[in-house]
Design a protein around this motif. Structure first.
Motif, PDB file in Angstrom:
ATOM      1  N   VAL A   1       0.839  -1.205   0.000  1.00 31.22           N
ATOM      2  CA  VAL A   1       0.000   0.000   0.000  1.00 31.22           C
ATOM      3  C   VAL A   1       0.870   1.251   0.000  1.00 31.22           C
ATOM      4  CG1 VAL A   1      -1.680   1.328   1.362  1.00 31.22           C
ATOM      5  CG2 VAL A   1      -1.988  -1.140   1.056  1.00 31.22           C
ATOM      6  N   LEU A   2       1.898   1.271   0.844  1.00 33.39           N
ATOM      7  CA  LEU A   2       2.766   2.455   0.911  1.00 33.39           C
ATOM      8  C   LEU A   2       3.545   2.652  -0.388  1.00 33.39           C
ATOM      9  CD1 LEU A   2       4.037   2.149   4.585  1.00 33.39           C
ATOM     10  CD2 LEU A   2       2.384   3.794   3.666  1.00 33.39           C
ATOM     11  N   SER A   3       4.017   1.573  -0.978  1.00 35.59           N
ATOM     12  CA  SER A   3       4.727   1.686  -2.257  1.00 35.59           C
ATOM     13  C   SER A   3       3.797   2.212  -3.346  1.00 35.59           C
ATOM     14  CB  SER A   3       5.280   0.325  -2.685  1.00 35.59           C
ATOM     15  OG  SER A   3       6.292  -0.084  -1.825  1.00 35.59           O
ATOM     16  N   ALA A   4       2.576   1.699  -3.370  1.00 35.11           N
ATOM     17  CA  ALA A   4       1.604   2.166  -4.368  1.00 35.11           C
ATOM     18  C   ALA A   4       1.258   3.626  -4.126  1.00 35.11           C
ATOM     19  CB  ALA A   4       0.353   1.294  -4.325  1.00 35.11           C
ATOM     20  N   ASP A   5       1.087   4.025  -2.865  1.00 36.03           N
ATOM     21  CA  ASP A   5       0.797   5.427  -2.554  1.00 36.03           C
ATOM     22  C   ASP A   5       1.924   6.344  -3.033  1.00 36.03           C
ATOM     23  OD1 ASP A   5      -1.689   5.055  -1.411  1.00 36.03           O
ATOM     24  OD2 ASP A   5      -0.920   4.984   0.651  1.00 36.03           O
ATOM     25  N   TYR A   6       3.160   5.918  -2.829  1.00 38.59           N
ATOM     26  CA  TYR A   6       4.309   6.716  -3.267  1.00 38.59           C
ATOM     27  C   TYR A   6       4.248   6.924  -4.785  1.00 38.59           C
ATOM     28  CZ  TYR A   6       9.157   8.223  -3.828  1.00 38.59           C
ATOM     29  OH  TYR A   6      10.292   8.931  -4.143  1.00 38.59           O
ATOM     30  N   ALA A   7       4.046   5.840  -5.515  1.00 40.94           N
ATOM     31  CA  ALA A   7       3.970   5.926  -6.974  1.00 40.94           C
ATOM     32  C   ALA A   7       2.773   6.759  -7.412  1.00 40.94           C
ATOM     33  CB  ALA A   7       3.898   4.527  -7.578  1.00 40.94           C
ATOM     34  N   LEU A   8       1.643   6.585  -6.750  1.00 39.10           N
ATOM     35  CA  LEU A   8       0.438   7.353  -7.108  1.00 39.10           C
ATOM     36  C   LEU A   8       0.660   8.848  -6.908  1.00 39.10           C
ATOM     37  CD1 LEU A   8      -2.273   4.979  -5.645  1.00 39.10           C
ATOM     38  CD2 LEU A   8      -2.157   5.745  -8.042  1.00 39.10           C
ATOM     39  N   ASN A   9       1.324   9.220  -5.843  1.00 35.81           N
ATOM     40  CA  ASN A   9       1.590  10.637  -5.601  1.00 35.81           C
ATOM     41  C   ASN A   9       2.504  11.233  -6.662  1.00 35.81           C
ATOM     42  OD1 ASN A   9       0.156  11.633  -3.200  1.00 35.81           O
ATOM     43  ND2 ASN A   9       1.156   9.900  -2.225  1.00 35.81           N
ATOM     44  N   HIS A  10       3.485  10.464  -7.103  1.00 37.86           N
ATOM     45  CA  HIS A  10       4.372  10.951  -8.166  1.00 37.86           C
ATOM     46  C   HIS A  10       3.619  11.063  -9.492  1.00 37.86           C
ATOM     47  CE1 HIS A  10       8.405  11.297  -6.392  1.00 37.86           C
ATOM     48  NE2 HIS A  10       7.847  10.557  -5.456  1.00 37.86           N
ATOM     49  N   LEU A  11       2.797  10.084  -9.783  1.00 41.30           N
ATOM     50  CA  LEU A  11       1.999  10.148 -11.012  1.00 41.30           C
ATOM     51  C   LEU A  11       1.031  11.328 -10.974  1.00 41.30           C
ATOM     52  CD1 LEU A  11       1.326   6.339 -11.434  1.00 41.30           C
ATOM     53  CD2 LEU A  11       2.689   7.765 -12.977  1.00 41.30           C
ATOM     54  N   ASP A  12       0.452  11.569  -9.806  1.00 45.81           N
ATOM     55  CA  ASP A  12      -0.455  12.703  -9.655  1.00 45.81           C
ATOM     56  C   ASP A  12       0.275  14.027  -9.895  1.00 45.81           C
ATOM     57  OD1 ASP A  12      -3.063  13.878  -8.866  1.00 45.81           O
ATOM     58  OD2 ASP A  12      -1.877  14.660  -7.185  1.00 45.81           O
ATOM     59  N   ALA A  13       1.489  14.133  -9.371  1.00 48.38           N
ATOM     60  CA  ALA A  13       2.283  15.345  -9.614  1.00 48.38           C
ATOM     61  C   ALA A  13       2.558  15.518 -11.108  1.00 48.38           C
ATOM     62  CB  ALA A  13       3.591  15.289  -8.826  1.00 48.38           C
ATOM     63  N   ASP A  14       2.887  14.421 -11.791  1.00 47.95           N
ATOM     64  CA  ASP A  14       3.093  14.484 -13.245  1.00 47.95           C
ATOM     65  C   ASP A  14       1.828  14.962 -13.951  1.00 47.95           C
ATOM     66  OD1 ASP A  14       5.693  13.537 -13.038  1.00 47.95           O
ATOM     67  OD2 ASP A  14       5.235  11.534 -13.827  1.00 47.95           O
ATOM     68  N   LEU A  15       0.686  14.435 -13.535  1.00 50.36           N
ATOM     69  CA  LEU A  15      -0.582  14.830 -14.165  1.00 50.36           C
ATOM     70  C   LEU A  15      -0.854  16.322 -13.967  1.00 50.36           C
ATOM     71  CD1 LEU A  15      -2.913  11.824 -13.287  1.00 50.36           C
ATOM     72  CD2 LEU A  15      -2.075  12.472 -15.555  1.00 50.36           C
ATOM     73  N   ARG A  16      -0.607  16.821 -12.773  1.00 54.71           N
ATOM     74  CA  ARG A  16      -0.810  18.259 -12.534  1.00 54.71           C
ATOM     75  C   ARG A  16       0.139  19.075 -13.405  1.00 54.71           C
ATOM     76  NH1 ARG A  16       0.566  18.898  -7.183  1.00 54.71           N
ATOM     77  NH2 ARG A  16       0.785  16.693  -6.805  1.00 54.71           N
ATOM     78  N   TRP A  17       1.385  18.608 -13.535  1.00 56.38           N
ATOM     79  CA  TRP A  17       2.344  19.307 -14.390  1.00 56.38           C
ATOM     80  C   TRP A  17       1.869  19.280 -15.844  1.00 56.38           C
ATOM     81  CZ3 TRP A  17       5.133  17.816 -18.594  1.00 56.38           C
ATOM     82  CH2 TRP A  17       6.093  18.723 -19.049  1.00 56.38           C
ATOM     83  N   MET A  18       1.375  18.147 -16.310  1.00 56.90           N
ATOM     84  CA  MET A  18       0.891  18.046 -17.694  1.00 56.90           C
ATOM     85  C   MET A  18      -0.278  18.993 -17.938  1.00 56.90           C
ATOM     86  SD  MET A  18       1.067  14.031 -18.738  1.00 56.90           S
ATOM     87  CE  MET A  18       1.580  13.086 -17.321  1.00 56.90           C
ATOM     88  N   THR A  19      -1.166  19.138 -16.982  1.00 55.55           N
ATOM     89  CA  THR A  19      -2.295  20.057 -17.122  1.00 55.55           C
ATOM     90  C   THR A  19      -1.806  21.492 -17.245  1.00 55.55           C
ATOM     91  OG1 THR A  19      -3.743  18.566 -15.889  1.00 55.55           O
ATOM     92  CG2 THR A  19      -4.416  20.881 -15.995  1.00 55.55           C
ATOM     93  N   THR A  20      -0.866  21.865 -16.387  1.00 58.68           N
ATOM     94  CA  THR A  20      -0.294  23.216 -16.436  1.00 58.68           C
ATOM     95  C   THR A  20       0.432  23.450 -17.753  1.00 58.68           C
ATOM     96  OG1 THR A  20      -0.025  23.213 -14.045  1.00 58.68           O
ATOM     97  CG2 THR A  20       1.308  24.798 -15.272  1.00 58.68           C
ATOM     98  N   THR A  21       1.204  22.473 -18.193  1.00 54.96           N
ATOM     99  CA  THR A  21       1.960  22.600 -19.438  1.00 54.96           C
ATOM    100  C   THR A  21       1.018  22.711 -20.631  1.00 54.96           C
ATOM    101  OG1 THR A  21       3.813  21.399 -18.473  1.00 54.96           O
ATOM    102  CG2 THR A  21       3.743  21.527 -20.879  1.00 54.96           C
TER     103      THR A  21
END
Length: 177
Positions: A143-163
């Motif tokens: 669960v913690l490993s998946a949460d870590y990856a999900l948070n990084h993917l979420d940050a990428d998604l926010r960056w893609m929206t801004t870009t």
């Protein structure tokens, strides 16, 4: 991630052979890239060479003979030093997605379409990780490993929206340079 330190950490629980270390690594770090057996044995040889581990003996357990390794006092000290060391934020951020957006602009490609396709790939991976962590068999490490990856993917998604919202300006800047 430092394979040498991870293996030292696994050896800190007691002597072990390479096969068991690989299996335990893959269990303890479920979202990490699985270790190859060759990488495990090469790393163990280096740990022995550097005095951080030593050969304890051999064990057959009814199967093929396996070399048992254990951490030395020097290895335990090295592991403690590494585990307490603050991981500094990366001084340079390499972003393959950003590089591909710029290349798309430079080559007359469609950066908006690329971002859309990349967004879809990220969303699919997020769905996979959400299913992994929601599984009845998911332990806390998973669960913690998946949460870590999900948070990084979420940050990428926010960056893609801004870009995506700034593509007109970025295109003008790239074309002007």
């Amino acid at each position: 991630m430092s394979t040498r330190h991870i293996l030292l950490g696994l050896l800190a629980t007691g002597p072990s052979h390479g096969y068991d270390l690989k299996r335990r690594h893959d269990e303890r770090f479920p979202q990490a890239r699985p270790l190859a057996y060759g990488q495990v044995y090469t790393t163990l040889q280096r740990l022995v060479r550097d005095g951080l581990a030593e050969i304890e003996g051999t064990d057959s357990d009814g199967g093929p003979e396996r070399t048992m390794y254990r951490a030395t006092d020097q290895g335990t000290s090295e592991l403690s030093r590494w585990a307490a060391e603050i991981a500094p934020p990366a001084p340079f951020v390499t972003n393959e997605i950003f590089a591909k957006v710029v290349v798309a602009i430079l080559t007359g490609g469609d950066p908006a379409a690329y971002l859309s396709a990349q967004r879809a790939a990220h969303m699919e991976r997020m769905r996979e990780l959400t299913a992994v962590k929601a599984a009845r068999s998911a332990d806390l490490a998973t669960v913690l490993s998946a949460d870590y990856a999900l948070n990084h993917l979420d940050a990428d998604l926010r960056w893609m929206t801004t870009t995506a919202a700034r593509l007109t300006t970025l295109t003008a800047e790239v074309d002007a340079a």
